[in-house]
Scaffold this motif. Structure first.
Motif, mmCIF file in Angstrom:
data_model
loop_
_atom_site.group_PDB
_atom_site.id
_atom_site.type_symbol
_atom_site.label_atom_id
_atom_site.label_comp_id
_atom_site.label_asym_id
_atom_site.label_seq_id
_atom_site.Cartn_x
_atom_site.Cartn_y
_atom_site.Cartn_z
ATOM 1 N N GLY A 135 -7.013 -5.669 2.163
ATOM 2 C CA GLY A 135 -5.579 -5.357 2.222
ATOM 3 C C GLY A 135 -4.866 -5.693 0.919
ATOM 4 O O GLY A 135 -4.028 -4.929 0.440
ATOM 5 N N VAL A 136 -5.219 -6.847 0.336
ATOM 6 C CA VAL A 136 -4.586 -7.271 -0.917
ATOM 7 C C VAL A 136 -4.964 -6.308 -2.047
ATOM 8 O O VAL A 136 -4.112 -5.855 -2.809
ATOM 9 N N GLU A 137 -6.262 -5.976 -2.139
ATOM 10 C CA GLU A 137 -6.701 -5.042 -3.186
ATOM 11 C C GLU A 137 -6.062 -3.675 -2.993
ATOM 12 O O GLU A 137 -5.735 -2.981 -3.954
ATOM 13 N N SER A 138 -5.906 -3.309 -1.739
ATOM 14 C CA SER A 138 -5.302 -2.025 -1.452
ATOM 15 C C SER A 138 -3.840 -1.981 -1.913
ATOM 16 O O SER A 138 -3.364 -0.971 -2.440
ATOM 17 N N GLN A 139 -3.134 -3.100 -1.750
ATOM 18 C CA GLN A 139 -1.760 -3.171 -2.289
ATOM 19 C C GLN A 139 -1.779 -3.010 -3.813
ATOM 20 O O GLN A 139 -0.992 -2.251 -4.382
ATOM 21 N N ASN A 140 -2.691 -3.751 -4.471
ATOM 22 C CA ASN A 140 -2.773 -3.676 -5.938
ATOM 23 C C ASN A 140 -3.074 -2.246 -6.386
ATOM 24 O O ASN A 140 -2.491 -1.725 -7.332
ATOM 25 N N TRP A 141 -4.002 -1.611 -5.684
ATOM 26 C CA TRP A 141 -4.429 -0.252 -6.039
ATOM 27 C C TRP A 141 -3.287 0.753 -5.831
ATOM 28 O O TRP A 141 -2.975 1.554 -6.708
ATOM 29 N N THR A 142 -2.664 0.667 -4.660
ATOM 30 C CA THR A 142 -1.627 1.645 -4.321
ATOM 31 C C THR A 142 -0.458 1.577 -5.292
ATOM 32 O O THR A 142 0.001 2.596 -5.826
ATOM 33 N N LEU A 143 0.022 0.370 -5.551
ATOM 34 C CA LEU A 143 1.159 0.232 -6.457
ATOM 35 C C LEU A 143 0.782 0.629 -7.891
ATOM 36 O O LEU A 143 1.590 1.191 -8.616
ATOM 37 N N SER A 144 -0.474 0.368 -8.278
ATOM 38 C CA SER A 144 -0.924 0.790 -9.615
ATOM 39 C C SER A 144 -0.883 2.309 -9.733
ATOM 40 O O SER A 144 -0.411 2.847 -10.734
#
Ligand SMILES: [Fe+2]
Ligand SMILES: [Fe+2]
Length: 373
Positions: free
Chosen positions: A118-127
């Protein structure tokens, strides 16, 4: 870079191996240069008001500017792990998105593993949002140069400022609230390259305003609804109020121009729209997140794609694009060519939703929404 023909000629647009074979090969580079092949067009016809709808949009844009630095509550503390758990609870999806994990590589996943996804997915999506916004910044600057109408140059100039602000707020959110950047996703990168490199002024509009921004508006709306994090919610609300105008700009400008094009010319636009749709669908597979988790995307993506939440999201992305293509006459030209393709992608059911020509009024920020206004 690959061309439209590559995708259209590809026997199986849904072949996961070919989708995953496309990767970002210059992820370490700091700059990327793309030849834009376009003539800068001066117009000596300064008469304002020939296009009242564009004029109205321009006036609206002038009074709707906000300041990413002072209008958002940047003092909000963001605990990424708590956000993952709160979102799962608020949307009753469970950390594993409601997937049946028995017998899959996820079988031994602990809650902590899911939280990391979930955390990586936040980083990826916002990037990816940030990179896409930079694409919009460059494309609108190009439109200022290449569109032959003065009203459109005026409006596009306001959008350049909007997009600078969007890049700025997404970059700040990533740097101060999240825990790492991702390079641009290869599918998004190829699409932006294709849009920037096309010499025809309307292709910048079609690729950026209709396809990329249409998708962004839907994706921002989805996440705005889903997230429990108040700063991101407000940031997206502000960005969406601008994006709705941007998509309207595309619809209003192209509606006039596409009415004059021949069948073969429209076919090129249909193909371009289809290619963009496939690339955007593929980018949301988040293959880089699985790589960073030490898993093989090929093994896990087919499983992830079965989660009800993910399927809903994939389809939602097209809720703006399909009605807008219909409004532009792109669905049914040339024996319904694009309609057939959207049927194959499973997104034609959105054709009769509201198009975005007028919808921007609904997204406008209310007086008092802005902190310092
Ligand atoms: Fe934007
Ligand atoms: Fe935009």
């Amino acid at each position: 870079m690959s061309s439209t023909e590559d995708l259209i000629g590809r026997a199986e647009v849904n072949d996961l191996e070919s989708i995953l074979a496309i990767t970002n090969i210059d992820a370490e580079a700091t700059v990327r240069s793309v030849a834009d092949h376009a003539d800068a067009i001066f117009t000596w016809d300064y008469e304002k008001g020939a296009r009242p709808a564009l004029n109205k949009l321009y006036e609206k844009a002038k009074t709707s500017q906000w300041n990413g630095e002072t209008d958002l509550p940047w003092d909000t503390e963001v605990d990424q792990e708590a956000v993952v758990m709160n979102n799962a609870a608020a949307n009753s999806t469970g950390l594993d998105d409601g997937m049946d994990v028995a017998g899959t590589p996820f079988e031994k996943f602990s809650d902590a593993d899911w939280i990391r996804v979930g955390v990586e997915s936040q980083n990826w999506t916002l990037s990816q949002f940030m990179h896409g916004e930079q694409g919009a910044l460059l494309c609108t600057a190009k439109i200022v140069e290449t569109v032959p109408w003065i009203d459109a140059k005026y409006y596009a100039a306001t959008q350049v400022m909007d997009e600078a602000r969007h890049v700025e707020v997404f970059a700040k959110y990533l740097d101060t609230k999240l825990s790492g950047h991702y390079p641009i996703n290869a599918h998004l990168g190829l699409l932006l390259d294709d849009i920037v490199a096309d010499s025809r002024w309307d292709m910048t509009y079609l690729g950026m305003q209709i396809m990329v921004e249409g998708l962004a508006l839907a994706a921002f709306g989805f996440i705005h609804q889903l997230t429990t994090e108040p700063l991101l919610k407000q940031l997206l609300r502000y960005v969406m109020s601008d994006e709705a105008r941007h998509v309207a700009f595309g619809v209003l400008s192209l509606k006039e121009y596409y009415g004059e094009l021949s069948g073969p010319e429209l076919k090129e636009r249909q193909e371009f729209a289809f290619e963009a749709a496939v690339r955007m669908r593929d980018r949301f597979l988040q293959q880089e997140v699985w790589e960073r988790m030490g898993m093989r995307p090929k093994d896990v993506i087919p499983l992830v794609m079965q989660s009800p939440q993910r399927q809903l999201f994939q389809q939602m992305l097209f809720t703006k694009i399909v009605p807008n293509c219909k409004k532009l006459g792109l669905l049914d030209a040339n024996d319904k060519w694009l309609r057939r393709r959207f049927e194959e992608l499973g997104v034609i059911q959105f054709e009769d939703l509201a198009d975005t020509g007028e919808e921007y009024e609904m997204f406008a920020l209310a007086q008092g929404d802005q902190r310092s206004a």
